[in-house]
Design a protein around this motif. Sequence first.
Motif, PDB file in Angstrom:
ATOM      1  N   GLU A 185       0.806  -1.221   0.000  1.00  0.00           N
ATOM      2  CA  GLU A 185       0.000   0.000   0.000  1.00  0.00           C
ATOM      3  C   GLU A 185       0.843   1.277   0.000  1.00  0.00           C
ATOM      4  N   GLY A 186       2.160   1.162   0.165  1.00  0.00           N
ATOM      5  CA  GLY A 186       3.015   2.344   0.194  1.00  0.00           C
ATOM      6  C   GLY A 186       3.034   3.075   1.527  1.00  0.00           C
ATOM      7  N   LEU A 187       2.749   2.359   2.600  1.00  0.00           N
ATOM      8  CA  LEU A 187       2.690   2.971   3.917  1.00  0.00           C
ATOM      9  C   LEU A 187       4.056   3.444   4.414  1.00  0.00           C
ATOM     10  N   VAL A 188       5.109   2.722   4.096  1.00  0.00           N
ATOM     11  CA  VAL A 188       6.448   3.128   4.530  1.00  0.00           C
ATOM     12  C   VAL A 188       6.788   4.510   3.988  1.00  0.00           C
ATOM     13  N   ASP A 189       6.545   4.748   2.710  1.00  0.00           N
ATOM     14  CA  ASP A 189       6.827   6.057   2.119  1.00  0.00           C
ATOM     15  C   ASP A 189       5.992   7.153   2.771  1.00  0.00           C
ATOM     16  N   GLU A 190       4.728   6.864   3.044  1.00  0.00           N
ATOM     17  CA  GLU A 190       3.849   7.853   3.679  1.00  0.00           C
ATOM     18  C   GLU A 190       4.374   8.221   5.068  1.00  0.00           C
ATOM     19  N   LEU A 191       4.826   7.229   5.822  1.00  0.00           N
ATOM     20  CA  LEU A 191       5.372   7.494   7.152  1.00  0.00           C
ATOM     21  C   LEU A 191       6.650   8.317   7.060  1.00  0.00           C
ATOM     22  N   ARG A 192       7.527   7.952   6.144  1.00  0.00           N
ATOM     23  CA  ARG A 192       8.785   8.695   5.984  1.00  0.00           C
ATOM     24  C   ARG A 192       8.542  10.132   5.532  1.00  0.00           C
ATOM     25  N   GLU A 193       7.564  10.346   4.673  1.00  0.00           N
ATOM     26  CA  GLU A 193       7.229  11.701   4.230  1.00  0.00           C
ATOM     27  C   GLU A 193       6.805  12.583   5.396  1.00  0.00           C
ATOM     28  N   ARG A 194       6.313  11.989   6.441  1.00  0.00           N
ATOM     29  CA  ARG A 194       5.862  12.733   7.620  1.00  0.00           C
ATOM     30  C   ARG A 194       6.932  12.806   8.703  1.00  0.00           C
ATOM     31  N   GLY A 195       8.134  12.355   8.375  1.00  0.00           N
ATOM     32  CA  GLY A 195       9.255  12.476   9.294  1.00  0.00           C
ATOM     33  C   GLY A 195       9.527  11.282  10.175  1.00  0.00           C
ATOM     34  N   ALA A 196       8.806  10.203   9.994  1.00  0.00           N
ATOM     35  CA  ALA A 196       9.053   9.009  10.804  1.00  0.00           C
ATOM     36  C   ALA A 196      10.326   8.309  10.347  1.00  0.00           C
ATOM     37  N   ASP A 197      11.050   7.781  11.291  1.00  0.00           N
ATOM     38  CA  ASP A 197      12.230   6.961  11.009  1.00  0.00           C
ATOM     39  C   ASP A 197      11.740   5.518  10.945  1.00  0.00           C
ATOM     40  N   VAL A 198      11.694   4.955   9.735  1.00  0.00           N
ATOM     41  CA  VAL A 198      11.120   3.619   9.527  1.00  0.00           C
ATOM     42  C   VAL A 198      12.222   2.623   9.182  1.00  0.00           C
ATOM     43  N   THR A 199      12.272   1.537   9.950  1.00  0.00           N
ATOM     44  CA  THR A 199      13.177   0.435   9.664  1.00  0.00           C
ATOM     45  C   THR A 199      12.331  -0.754   9.240  1.00  0.00           C
ATOM     46  N   THR A 200      12.627  -1.289   8.070  1.00  0.00           N
ATOM     47  CA  THR A 200      11.861  -2.426   7.578  1.00  0.00           C
ATOM     48  C   THR A 200      12.615  -3.723   7.853  1.00  0.00           C
ATOM     49  N   ILE A 201      11.855  -4.762   8.105  1.00  0.00           N
ATOM     50  CA  ILE A 201      12.422  -6.094   8.315  1.00  0.00           C
ATOM     51  C   ILE A 201      12.143  -6.911   7.067  1.00  0.00           C
ATOM     52  N   ASP A 202      13.197  -7.379   6.443  1.00  0.00           N
ATOM     53  CA  ASP A 202      13.051  -8.277   5.297  1.00  0.00           C
ATOM     54  C   ASP A 202      13.024  -9.699   5.819  1.00  0.00           C
ATOM     55  N   GLY A 203      12.050 -10.455   5.398  1.00  0.00           N
ATOM     56  CA  GLY A 203      11.952 -11.836   5.856  1.00  0.00           C
ATOM     57  C   GLY A 203      11.172 -11.942   7.141  1.00  0.00           C
ATOM     58  N   VAL A 204      11.533 -12.932   7.942  1.00  0.00           N
ATOM     59  CA  VAL A 204      10.802 -13.243   9.169  1.00  0.00           C
ATOM     60  C   VAL A 204      11.166 -12.255  10.277  1.00  0.00           C
ATOM     61  N   ALA A 205      10.149 -11.737  10.944  1.00  0.00           N
ATOM     62  CA  ALA A 205      10.347 -10.789  12.043  1.00  0.00           C
ATOM     63  C   ALA A 205      10.514 -11.553  13.352  1.00  0.00           C
ATOM     64  N   ASN A 206      11.614 -12.294  13.461  1.00  0.00           N
ATOM     65  CA  ASN A 206      11.900 -13.030  14.689  1.00  0.00           C
ATOM     66  C   ASN A 206      12.638 -12.109  15.668  1.00  0.00           C
ATOM     67  N   ARG A 207      12.955 -12.624  16.829  1.00  0.00           N
ATOM     68  CA  ARG A 207      13.589 -11.791  17.860  1.00  0.00           C
ATOM     69  C   ARG A 207      14.872 -11.117  17.376  1.00  0.00           C
ATOM     70  N   PRO A 208      15.822 -11.851  16.768  1.00  0.00           N
ATOM     71  CA  PRO A 208      17.031 -11.168  16.298  1.00  0.00           C
ATOM     72  C   PRO A 208      16.735 -10.071  15.268  1.00  0.00           C
ATOM     73  N   ALA A 209      15.793 -10.326  14.358  1.00  0.00           N
ATOM     74  CA  ALA A 209      15.451  -9.324  13.346  1.00  0.00           C
ATOM     75  C   ALA A 209      14.809  -8.099  13.991  1.00  0.00           C
ATOM     76  N   LEU A 210      13.937  -8.312  14.965  1.00  0.00           N
ATOM     77  CA  LEU A 210      13.308  -7.196  15.674  1.00  0.00           C
ATOM     78  C   LEU A 210      14.347  -6.377  16.428  1.00  0.00           C
ATOM     79  N   GLU A 211      15.264  -7.061  17.092  1.00  0.00           N
ATOM     80  CA  GLU A 211      16.306  -6.353  17.836  1.00  0.00           C
ATOM     81  C   GLU A 211      17.213  -5.577  16.890  1.00  0.00           C
ATOM     82  N   ASP A 212      17.598  -6.180  15.774  1.00  0.00           N
ATOM     83  CA  ASP A 212      18.433  -5.488  14.789  1.00  0.00           C
ATOM     84  C   ASP A 212      17.730  -4.267  14.203  1.00  0.00           C
ATOM     85  N   ALA A 213      16.401  -4.337  14.099  1.00  0.00           N
ATOM     86  CA  ALA A 213      15.620  -3.235  13.538  1.00  0.00           C
ATOM     87  C   ALA A 213      15.377  -2.120  14.550  1.00  0.00           C
TER      88      ALA A 213
END
Length: 106
Positions: free
Chosen positions: A11-39
């Motif tokens: 839906e393009g939500l990441v771009d919309e959030l960034r346009e409003r000044g949000a710092d967005v980190t995306t997780i590629d693949g499975v959002a497991n504990r290590p991926a969440l912590e890295d993000a």
Amino acid sequence: MNVVFAGPDTEGLVDELRERGADVTTIDGVANRPALEDAGIHEADVFLITDVGQATSIVVAKDINPDVRVVAYTDQSLPEFVSGQEVLAVDPALLDPDTVADELVE
């Protein structure tokens, strides 16, 4: 505002959030504990998920950061085991990414 985003962004939500000044980190693949912590879930204000197949990550994110606001932007129902978590469920058919980004960043 710090946002950790998991799942496809059709839906393009990441771009919309960034346009409003949000710092967005995306997780590629499975959002497991290590991926969440890295993000950066420890410091995140919002954990935004678009794939209910990764609903387990909601429980993990809240375990790591009990204050994180969880938003599920999907037209699918969340599994029963997530019902004990505080999750704002938003259907893309009801609210477009522009409106959701406005509400989250305000």
